[in-house]
Design a protein around this motif. Sequence first.
Motif, PDB file in Angstrom:
ATOM      1  N   LYS A 231       0.810  -1.204   0.000  1.00  0.00           N
ATOM      2  CA  LYS A 231       0.000   0.000   0.000  1.00  0.00           C
ATOM      3  C   LYS A 231       0.853   1.269   0.000  1.00  0.00           C
ATOM      4  O   LYS A 231       0.340   2.353  -0.236  1.00  0.00           O
ATOM      5  N   ALA A 232       2.127   1.123   0.293  1.00  0.00           N
ATOM      6  CA  ALA A 232       3.019   2.279   0.377  1.00  0.00           C
ATOM      7  C   ALA A 232       4.120   2.170  -0.669  1.00  0.00           C
ATOM      8  O   ALA A 232       4.553   1.069  -1.019  1.00  0.00           O
ATOM      9  N   LEU A 233       4.558   3.331  -1.151  1.00  0.00           N
ATOM     10  CA  LEU A 233       5.613   3.357  -2.165  1.00  0.00           C
ATOM     11  C   LEU A 233       6.878   2.690  -1.637  1.00  0.00           C
ATOM     12  O   LEU A 233       7.541   1.946  -2.361  1.00  0.00           O
ATOM     13  N   ASN A 234       7.215   2.944  -0.381  1.00  0.00           N
ATOM     14  CA  ASN A 234       8.432   2.367   0.175  1.00  0.00           C
ATOM     15  C   ASN A 234       8.379   0.841   0.178  1.00  0.00           C
ATOM     16  O   ASN A 234       9.364   0.173  -0.142  1.00  0.00           O
ATOM     17  N   ASP A 235       7.227   0.268   0.534  1.00  0.00           N
ATOM     18  CA  ASP A 235       7.095  -1.192   0.543  1.00  0.00           C
ATOM     19  C   ASP A 235       7.297  -1.767  -0.854  1.00  0.00           C
ATOM     20  O   ASP A 235       7.941  -2.802  -1.029  1.00  0.00           O
ATOM     21  N   LEU A 236       6.744  -1.078  -1.855  1.00  0.00           N
ATOM     22  CA  LEU A 236       6.853  -1.558  -3.231  1.00  0.00           C
ATOM     23  C   LEU A 236       8.291  -1.476  -3.724  1.00  0.00           C
ATOM     24  O   LEU A 236       8.812  -2.436  -4.312  1.00  0.00           O
ATOM     25  N   ILE A 237       8.939  -0.342  -3.487  1.00  0.00           N
ATOM     26  CA  ILE A 237      10.326  -0.168  -3.929  1.00  0.00           C
ATOM     27  C   ILE A 237      11.246  -1.141  -3.208  1.00  0.00           C
ATOM     28  O   ILE A 237      12.134  -1.746  -3.815  1.00  0.00           O
TER      29      ILE A 237
END
Length: 440
Positions: A231-237
């Motif tokens: 749900k967060a950009l940091n988790d995806l990156i």
Amino acid sequence: MSGVISGFERVMMPLAARISGNKYLLAMRDAFSMLLPFIIVGSFFGIVQWVLLDPWGTVMGANGLNLGTAFTGLDTAGDAYKNSQFVHSMQVIQGLCNNVVTVGFGVFSFLLVAAFAYRLGTIWGGDPFANALTALGAFIIVTPQSVGDVGAFDLSYFGNKAVLTAIIVATVSSKMFINLSKNKKLTIKMPDTVPPAVANSFAVLMPVFITLFTFTLFSTFLAQMEFMGSKALNDLIYALIQAPLMGFSQGIGFSLLYQGIVWFFWWFGIHGHNVTAAIQNMVYMPAQLANQSGDAAYIFSNGFFEAGLMHVLGLLIAIFLFSKRDSWRAVAKVGFPAMLFNIQEPIAFGLPIVLNPLLLIPYILAPLANTIVGWLAVSAGLVPIFKYVVPWTMPLFFGGTIGTGSLAGGILQLVWLAMDICIYAPFVIAGNKIKDTEEE
């Protein structure tokens, strides 16, 4: 041999010049350099917190100096010691130290966004301060603002796991904000009687609004779509890029390749660590931060490689022991004090090492051998991981001891030095057969 060197020089020098002179990479390097005081101060308080003040640690605990028993007269394994006023006082001071450690490591990526965006604002012709504030706003927008059911920020989104997120957000928001700021149609002009600070604020009002609103839309879209469960950009990156990079970089093959490239460029007279700064900052610095915070235990980190910078000291000692060349011995005497603090330039350019075919093999082989032996020693549990950040100018033995929090780290550096002397010695002896130009 000279023809091969000339060929390499024609190919590598322009390439290295383009890489080391790239303004974007220079801005990234400068941003990390700006944060070094925070890292070093945080590391100092971390050492105090985890090594000196831990009631069951290296200094106070039974497995270390056992000063806890000496100060209290109690068994450190007993409940009386655990409930004593001494332990309570140590833990209170540990908490105070932890606040400083949090500034150096817990919010490292948050600080990186500001530092990197400020430098990008400078090189891309924008307002550095406004650009840094806008980037911080964008970073906060894409960071989840809840921990469980409580409205609060999770510090894990501000620490070492968000380094790539910080770099990407700072880059995208800076590019967007600066380009919008240069669009005169979006600039709100105030009368000349308005104070300059207020006028400048209104001038960037629309660029700030558009930039932050764009990041808001993106963050909302990502939270709704939940790409790969993130749900967060940091988790995806972190899932797509940083975690695989961190794992891949811990392989001995990649680490040897990294070391080979660094010192090969140095042999050409090019600052190898500047050329490879992107790898260091995106991979090995986060690994160091993870070690420091206790989130992971990476063998290869910034501290590991900085502890091996002293391999040129092995060359100097080999010269003192085996060289009969007056010029080499003279340069070694002059460069020795600087090399005690890992400053190799007087030797690299004075001996010289740069473009010297005789020293090419040992100059690259020594750090590679150090890497392999260090990897084996840490993997076998003989030496702890390099957990604490120390200045790269820390002298031999002390850097390894403080960096690992153990005498084993300092002993590893001494083993490296002995290996380096043995590696350089045959080439120094071979150099005796080459007469100095001055003597001829």
